[in-house]
Design an enzyme around this catalytic site. Structure first.
Site, PDB file in Angstrom:
ATOM      1  N   TYR A   1       0.688  -1.020   0.014  1.00 33.08           N
ATOM      2  CA  TYR A   1       0.096  -0.015   0.101  1.00 33.08           C
ATOM      3  C   TYR A   1       0.957   1.304   0.116  1.00 33.08           C
ATOM      4  O   TYR A   1       0.543   2.180  -0.839  1.00 33.08           O
ATOM      5  CB  TYR A   1      -0.964  -0.120   1.231  1.00 33.08           C
ATOM      6  CG  TYR A   1      -1.876   1.244   1.436  1.00 33.08           C
ATOM      7  CD1 TYR A   1      -2.886   1.362   0.808  1.00 33.08           C
ATOM      8  CD2 TYR A   1      -1.369   2.144   2.727  1.00 33.08           C
ATOM      9  CE1 TYR A   1      -3.581   2.767   1.348  1.00 33.08           C
ATOM     10  CE2 TYR A   1      -2.180   3.303   2.786  1.00 33.08           C
ATOM     11  CZ  TYR A   1      -3.176   3.416   2.191  1.00 33.08           C
ATOM     12  OH  TYR A   1      -3.919   4.669   2.342  1.00 33.08           O
TER      13      TYR A   1
ATOM     14  N   ALA B   1       2.637   1.669  -3.375  1.00 37.19           N
ATOM     15  CA  ALA B   1       1.852   2.325  -4.269  1.00 37.19           C
ATOM     16  C   ALA B   1       1.303   3.744  -4.054  1.00 37.19           C
ATOM     17  O   ALA B   1       1.298   4.648  -5.020  1.00 37.19           O
ATOM     18  CB  ALA B   1       0.404   1.600  -4.409  1.00 37.19           C
ATOM     19  N   LYS B   2       1.132   4.004  -2.649  1.00 36.39           N
ATOM     20  CA  LYS B   2       0.862   5.593  -2.326  1.00 36.39           C
ATOM     21  C   LYS B   2       2.005   6.536  -2.900  1.00 36.39           C
ATOM     22  O   LYS B   2       1.843   7.484  -3.279  1.00 36.39           O
ATOM     23  CB  LYS B   2       0.494   5.665  -1.018  1.00 36.39           C
ATOM     24  CG  LYS B   2      -1.028   5.160  -0.728  1.00 36.39           C
ATOM     25  CD  LYS B   2      -1.884   5.941  -1.401  1.00 36.39           C
ATOM     26  CE  LYS B   2      -3.436   5.797  -0.825  1.00 36.39           C
ATOM     27  NZ  LYS B   2      -4.458   6.208  -1.683  1.00 36.39           N
TER      28      LYS B   2
HETATM   29  N1  LIG Z   1      -8.771   6.049   6.165  1.00 34.19           N
HETATM   30  C1  LIG Z   1      -7.614   6.483   6.457  1.00 34.19           C
HETATM   31  O1  LIG Z   1      -7.072   6.328   7.392  1.00 34.19           O
HETATM   32  C2  LIG Z   1      -6.650   6.798   5.360  1.00 34.19           C
HETATM   33  C3  LIG Z   1      -5.399   7.296   5.717  1.00 34.19           C
HETATM   34  C4  LIG Z   1      -4.438   7.759   4.615  1.00 34.19           C
HETATM   35  C5  LIG Z   1      -5.096   7.726   3.272  1.00 34.19           C
HETATM   36  N2  LIG Z   1      -6.258   7.239   3.109  1.00 34.19           N
HETATM   37  C6  LIG Z   1      -6.820   7.302   1.552  1.00 34.19           C
HETATM   38  O2  LIG Z   1      -7.878   8.163   1.577  1.00 34.19           O
HETATM   39  C7  LIG Z   1      -8.701   7.568   0.313  1.00 34.19           C
HETATM   40  C8  LIG Z   1     -10.138   7.375   1.028  1.00 34.19           C
HETATM   41  O3  LIG Z   1      -9.957   6.236   2.232  1.00 34.19           O
HETATM   42  P1  LIG Z   1     -11.388   6.010   2.974  1.00 34.19           P
HETATM   43  O4  LIG Z   1     -10.900   5.423   4.126  1.00 34.19           O
HETATM   44  O5  LIG Z   1     -12.415   6.886   2.850  1.00 34.19           O
HETATM   45  O6  LIG Z   1     -11.925   4.686   1.907  1.00 34.19           O
HETATM   46  P2  LIG Z   1     -13.011   3.712   2.034  1.00 34.19           P
HETATM   47  O7  LIG Z   1     -12.463   2.242   2.076  1.00 34.19           O
HETATM   48  O8  LIG Z   1     -13.909   3.894   3.387  1.00 34.19           O
HETATM   49  O9  LIG Z   1     -13.878   4.087   0.892  1.00 34.19           O
HETATM   50  C9  LIG Z   1     -13.442   3.811  -0.478  1.00 34.19           C
HETATM   51  C10 LIG Z   1     -14.476   3.706  -1.138  1.00 34.19           C
HETATM   52  O10 LIG Z   1     -13.983   3.342  -2.764  1.00 34.19           O
HETATM   53  C11 LIG Z   1     -14.572   2.360  -3.315  1.00 34.19           C
HETATM   54  N3  LIG Z   1     -13.554   1.472  -4.300  1.00 34.19           N
HETATM   55  C12 LIG Z   1     -12.761   0.727  -3.911  1.00 34.19           C
HETATM   56  N4  LIG Z   1     -12.174   0.406  -4.991  1.00 34.19           N
HETATM   57  C13 LIG Z   1     -12.605   0.535  -5.948  1.00 34.19           C
HETATM   58  C14 LIG Z   1     -12.342   0.767  -7.358  1.00 34.19           C
HETATM   59  N5  LIG Z   1     -11.552  -0.025  -7.787  1.00 34.19           N
HETATM   60  N6  LIG Z   1     -12.952   1.598  -8.269  1.00 34.19           N
HETATM   61  C15 LIG Z   1     -13.675   2.495  -7.828  1.00 34.19           C
HETATM   62  N7  LIG Z   1     -14.109   2.703  -6.381  1.00 34.19           N
HETATM   63  C16 LIG Z   1     -13.673   1.873  -5.750  1.00 34.19           C
HETATM   64  C17 LIG Z   1     -14.975   1.602  -2.246  1.00 34.19           C
HETATM   65  O11 LIG Z   1     -16.309   1.044  -2.677  1.00 34.19           O
HETATM   66  C18 LIG Z   1     -15.404   2.449  -1.252  1.00 34.19           C
HETATM   67  O12 LIG Z   1     -16.919   3.028  -1.165  1.00 34.19           O
HETATM   68  C19 LIG Z   1      -7.851   6.147  -0.006  1.00 34.19           C
HETATM   69  O13 LIG Z   1      -7.224   6.404  -1.078  1.00 34.19           O
HETATM   70  C20 LIG Z   1      -7.042   6.037   1.099  1.00 34.19           C
HETATM   71  O14 LIG Z   1      -6.013   5.180   0.608  1.00 34.19           O
HETATM   72  C21 LIG Z   1      -7.106   6.745   4.123  1.00 34.19           C
END
Ligand SMILES: NC(=O)c1ccc[n+]([C@@H]2O[C@H](COP(=O)([O-])OP(=O)(O)OC[C@H]3O[C@@H](n4cnc5c(N)ncnc54)[C@H](O)[C@@H]3O)[C@@H](O)[C@H]2O)c1
Length: 247
Positions: free
Chosen positions: A156, A159-160
């Protein structure tokens, strides 16, 4: 300031969580928002919430990892703003473990959604942005893409970090054409699937601001990067993390 009226924006993976918050902030600044999710009901639910608040939005289901589908769906539309938010482990649940204990099939999904997904959407929308002389590419990254962590998320993080680097290259290749490309490296955010209050409190205690972040913390930063006013900001990684040190 930061008026997005007349702009067409895409937010991927915005059917829940942080992306839904970002979509709402873009719409509240006047953008028409295409809310993507791999799950149609989720995309439509966020779009409906925006419309209920007098914003303009439509739900659109597609899988950002499916290059042909992305090209077919996005290619014909004139997007001004694209927020690459779909991430985590994609449609699967993240299963943290040390890399030495992983099999290749366990790292394919995070790489696919967090890196290839960003490249797929960018490839579909960038030619139009360049032709029209305006574009805003914004990738939602993570502290895991900036520093090493011992929490079992190496693919992860790779990729990020790769997506951050990709944005930097897009920034330089397209800087003279009115297209900016930036990343936001998030810290610990509220997570849709975590309802354990003790765990949330424990995680929050590690953040200098003593709480987890959410879409309302990220949304205004994205609005700024998407705006006309941010035309001289490109190739950057903005840290939105409650003070957690990531670089
Ligand atoms: N939650 C955290 O603590 C955190 C921390 C750092 C970065 N991020 C990043 O923030 C972003 C959002 O995170 P989140 O926790 O709100 O995500 P989440 O998992 O709650 O929601 C992500 C949404 O993306 C959709 N999804 C998954 N795969 C997909 C695809 N291939 N095509 C289209 N839609 C798809 C899912 O159905 C889901 O509704 C992500 O990029 C995550 O890596 C999150």
């Amino acid at each position: 300031m930061f008026d997005l009226t007349g702009r067409l924006a895409l937010v991927t993976g915005a059917g829940q969580g942080i992306g839904a918050g970002v979509a709402k902030h873009l719409a509240s600044q006047g953008a028409k928002v295409v809310v993507n999710d791999i799950v149609l009901d989720r995309a439509e639910s966020t779009a409906e919430a925006i419309r209920s608040a007098d914003g303009s939005a439509e739900g659109l289901a597609f899988d950002v990892t499916d290059r042909e589908q992305v090209r077919d769906v996005l290619g014909p539309r004139d997007f001004d703003i694209v927020i690459n938010n779909a991430g985590n482990a994609g449609a699967h649940r993240m299963e943290p473990r040390p890399f030495r204990e992983m099999s290749p099939d366990q790292w394919a999904s995070p790489i696919d959604v967090n890196l290839h997904g960003v490249m797929n959407t960018t490839h579909a929308v960038l030619p139009g942005m360049c032709e029209r002389g305006f574009g805003r590419l914004i990738t939602i990254s993570s502290g895991a893409g900036v520093v090493g962590l011992g929490i079992g998320v190496a693919p992860y993080g790779a990729a990020k970090g790769g997506a951050i680097s990709f944005m930097r290259h897009m920034a330089i290749e397209n800087a003279s054409l009115g297209v900016t490309a930036n990343s936001v490296a998030l810290g610990l955010m509220e997570m849709t699937e975590i309802h354990d209050e003790a765990l949330v409190a424990k995680l929050a205690s590690t953040v200098p601001c003593r709480r987890l972040g959410n879409g309302d913390d990220l949304g205004p930063a994205v609005v700024w990067l998407a705006s006309n006013e941010a035309s001289w900001v490109t190739g950057q990684t903005i840290q939105v993390n409650g003070g957690s040190v990531t670089s």
